[in-house]
Scaffold this motif. Structure first.
Motif, PDB file in Angstrom:
ATOM      1  N   GLU A   1       0.836  -1.192   0.000  1.00 46.67           N
ATOM      2  CA  GLU A   1       0.000   0.000   0.000  1.00 46.67           C
ATOM      3  C   GLU A   1       0.875   1.247   0.000  1.00 46.67           C
ATOM      4  O   GLU A   1       2.108   1.147   0.138  1.00 46.67           O
ATOM      5  CB  GLU A   1      -0.939  -0.014   1.208  1.00 46.67           C
ATOM      6  CG  GLU A   1      -0.253  -0.021   2.552  1.00 46.67           C
ATOM      7  CD  GLU A   1      -1.265  -0.122   3.697  1.00 46.67           C
ATOM      8  OE1 GLU A   1      -2.170  -0.973   3.633  1.00 46.67           O
ATOM      9  OE2 GLU A   1      -1.154   0.674   4.653  1.00 46.67           O
ATOM     10  N   PRO A   2       0.288   2.430  -0.148  1.00 42.58           N
ATOM     11  CA  PRO A   2       1.101   3.651  -0.122  1.00 42.58           C
ATOM     12  C   PRO A   2       1.939   3.720   1.138  1.00 42.58           C
ATOM     13  O   PRO A   2       1.445   3.488   2.248  1.00 42.58           O
ATOM     14  CB  PRO A   2       0.047   4.766  -0.160  1.00 42.58           C
ATOM     15  CG  PRO A   2      -1.108   4.150  -0.887  1.00 42.58           C
ATOM     16  CD  PRO A   2      -1.132   2.718  -0.441  1.00 42.58           C
ATOM     17  N   MET A   3       3.215   4.021   0.958  1.00 40.18           N
ATOM     18  CA  MET A   3       4.139   3.996   2.086  1.00 40.18           C
ATOM     19  C   MET A   3       3.743   5.004   3.161  1.00 40.18           C
ATOM     20  O   MET A   3       3.184   6.057   2.869  1.00 40.18           O
ATOM     21  CB  MET A   3       5.563   4.270   1.622  1.00 40.18           C
ATOM     22  CG  MET A   3       5.778   5.620   0.981  1.00 40.18           C
ATOM     23  SD  MET A   3       7.519   5.917   0.599  1.00 40.18           S
ATOM     24  CE  MET A   3       8.152   6.317   2.224  1.00 40.18           C
ATOM     25  N   PRO A   4       3.980   4.658   4.421  1.00 33.43           N
ATOM     26  CA  PRO A   4       3.638   5.572   5.511  1.00 33.43           C
ATOM     27  C   PRO A   4       4.603   6.748   5.597  1.00 33.43           C
ATOM     28  O   PRO A   4       5.716   6.697   5.078  1.00 33.43           O
ATOM     29  CB  PRO A   4       3.753   4.680   6.755  1.00 33.43           C
ATOM     30  CG  PRO A   4       4.742   3.620   6.374  1.00 33.43           C
ATOM     31  CD  PRO A   4       4.535   3.390   4.912  1.00 33.43           C
ATOM     32  N   PHE A   5       4.142   7.795   6.248  1.00 33.62           N
ATOM     33  CA  PHE A   5       4.941   8.980   6.583  1.00 33.62           C
ATOM     34  C   PHE A   5       5.397   9.778   5.364  1.00 33.62           C
ATOM     35  O   PHE A   5       6.383  10.507   5.431  1.00 33.62           O
ATOM     36  CB  PHE A   5       6.149   8.590   7.446  1.00 33.62           C
ATOM     37  CG  PHE A   5       5.769   7.798   8.666  1.00 33.62           C
ATOM     38  CD1 PHE A   5       4.938   8.346   9.641  1.00 33.62           C
ATOM     39  CD2 PHE A   5       6.203   6.490   8.833  1.00 33.62           C
ATOM     40  CE1 PHE A   5       4.559   7.606  10.758  1.00 33.62           C
ATOM     41  CE2 PHE A   5       5.831   5.752   9.946  1.00 33.62           C
ATOM     42  CZ  PHE A   5       5.009   6.319  10.915  1.00 33.62           C
ATOM     43  N   SER A   6       4.660   9.655   4.264  1.00 34.00           N
ATOM     44  CA  SER A   6       4.980  10.469   3.096  1.00 34.00           C
ATOM     45  C   SER A   6       4.840  11.953   3.395  1.00 34.00           C
ATOM     46  O   SER A   6       5.545  12.785   2.805  1.00 34.00           O
ATOM     47  CB  SER A   6       4.078  10.084   1.925  1.00 34.00           C
ATOM     48  OG  SER A   6       4.391   8.786   1.456  1.00 34.00           O
ATOM     49  N   ASP A   7       3.926  12.296   4.303  1.00 31.82           N
ATOM     50  CA  ASP A   7       3.735  13.705   4.645  1.00 31.82           C
ATOM     51  C   ASP A   7       4.957  14.285   5.343  1.00 31.82           C
ATOM     52  O   ASP A   7       5.187  15.494   5.311  1.00 31.82           O
ATOM     53  CB  ASP A   7       2.500  13.866   5.529  1.00 31.82           C
ATOM     54  CG  ASP A   7       2.566  13.028   6.798  1.00 31.82           C
ATOM     55  OD1 ASP A   7       3.215  11.967   6.783  1.00 31.82           O
ATOM     56  OD2 ASP A   7       1.947  13.423   7.810  1.00 31.82           O
TER      57      ASP A   7
END
Length: 430
Positions: free
Chosen positions: A137-143
């Protein structure tokens, strides 16, 4: 009434003061008009757990009805969701746990059905990988990092190991007939992706790590994965999982540095000057759980002594009164004093030693001293992120806000009274 209980009830009044008009939902913090969510980490599901504890302690006649109303609103939200993350903090596993606990307290079968539905949705998003299953899934902590892309997520905090712990909870609670089978499939995949090292086994946060982040501790590192595999051994009897948990602990301890009469384990291995976190996230209050559970399973004294050494390392910094880089201006369950206090109560329970209970009391004193009180309410305006110490919020949620802090203070107060009340999270020893 004890000062701990009084402070917990004042924190509950603060949370109630943030309720959104006409909704069974609360603002995420006191400086926003609309910002809120339903998650276990920051939102309604974490507050629901605290309300259930308040009800179990007999401290509030309205707490159960309030939790039920919040659950009904969260049910409506979930019914409209096509996808949620594998993360226990924000995704299907956390909702499954919260609704299961709400079902236990209320007797509502529809809440139990919602919890089982969340597990079905979680399993439906899994991908067959090697000998088991995982989640891409979309990788965490992209923000935070600015990096994007899909990855297989492994860790305990936001990935497969954390989901596996919820599946084991579901198996123990009789929530879903397939829960143990799914947990075993998660374990088999995590064994495949383990990185071997002369010092043991380690796991990254995710596949194809796009930035340097080798974390040996609990939340995003190998200790958290090892903890899941140890609990999987307990549920299945499979010896390979116990051996992997031993190797995970051996690797984690190999990254320790002397600290007074004890030792501490670095946050990440890449830092030129190590930073030693002290809370549940990457600190003794998290990693120590793996060591205590290894002692409980094997009876080997070395694991208990290792847990003691981490607490001794924490105390050598002057914590909780003295703040360090790894214990910044945060009093919450994840990164701060509430998480340390919870672990101190666990150490006291496992060892029978009053010194650990005293540490929990000291954490509570620091927590109360660090609060803002007025109009019968109590809040904590602190920093969620270590590298943003000036970004302060008074949050309502469980892992970073008043609900989790109130939960610890209530746990301590009821422990002192001889009738401890605590709903253990899926990543907490039972």
């Amino acid at each position: 009434m004890s000062a701990y209980l009084s402070s917990a009830l004042e924190a509950v009044r603060f949370i109630r003061g943030q309720r959104i008009e006409g909704r069974a939902k609360w603002r995420r913090h006191d400086a926003t008009e609309k910002g809120s969510d339903y998650s276990l980490y920051h939102g309604s599901c974490g507050i629901i757990l605290m309300l259930l504890e308040l009800h179990a302690a007999g401290q509030d006649a309205d707490a159960l009805a309030e939790a039920v109303a919040a659950g009904e609103e969260a049910q409506d939200y979930l019914a409209k969701k096509d996808w949620l993350s594998v993360s226990p903090s924000t995704g299907w596993p956390g909702y499954a746990f919260a609704f299961s606990e709400l079902a236990k307290a209320s007797g509502r079968e529809d809440f139990r059905a919602t919890a089982a539905m969340c597990l079905d949705r979680l399993a439906g998003q899994a991908v067959e990988l090697g000998a088991g299953i995982g989640w891409i899934e979309p990788m965490p902590f992209s923000d935070i990092t600015g990096l994007t892309g899909d990855r297989e997520i492994y860790d305990q905090s936001v990935g497969a190991a954390g989901a596996g712990l919820v599946l084991l909870y579901a198996h123990e609670a009789g929530l879903h007939a397939k829960a143990l089978d799914w947990a075993v499939a998660v374990g088999e995949r995590l064994l495949e992706v383990a990185e071997t090292d002369p010092d043991g086994l380690r796991w990254r946060m995710m596949s194809d790590m796009p930035f340097a982040f080798t974390a040996p501790n609990f939340a995003h590192g190998g200790a958290g994965v090892g903890y899941f595999l140890l609990q999987l051994h307990r549920a299945s009897g499979e010896g390979r999982y116990l051996e992997a948990a031993r190797e995970a602990a051996r690797y984690t301890l190999s990254r320790a540095s002397a600290a007074g009469s004890g030792r501490l384990i670095c946050h990440t291995e890449e830092a030129r000057k190590p930073i030693f976190y002290l809370g549940a996230c990457h600190g003794p209050a998290g990693t120590g759980r793996l060591l205590l559970e290894l002692h409980a399973v094997t009876g080997e004294a070395a694991w208990l002594e290792a847990a003691r050494s981490l607490v001794d390392g924490l105390l050598s910094t002057g914590a909780p009164e003295t703040r360090s880089k790894g214990l910044w201006n945060n009093h919450g369950q994840c990164c701060g004093d509430a998480g340390i206090g919870e672990f101190a109560l666990l150490m006291a329970q496992r060892t029978g030693e009053d010194g650990y209970r005293d540490l929990a009391r000291r954490c509570a004193e620091v927590i109360v001293a660090g609060s803002e009180a007025g109009d019968g309410q109590r809040r904590w305006r602190h920093a969620e992120h270590r590298d943003r110490p000036e970004f302060l919020q008074a949050q309502t949620g469980y892992m970073q806000g008043a609900a989790g802090i109130a939960s610890f203070l209530l746990h301590l107060a009821t422990t002192e009274a001889g009738t401890p009340v605590k709903i253990p999270m899926p990543d907490w020893p039972r």
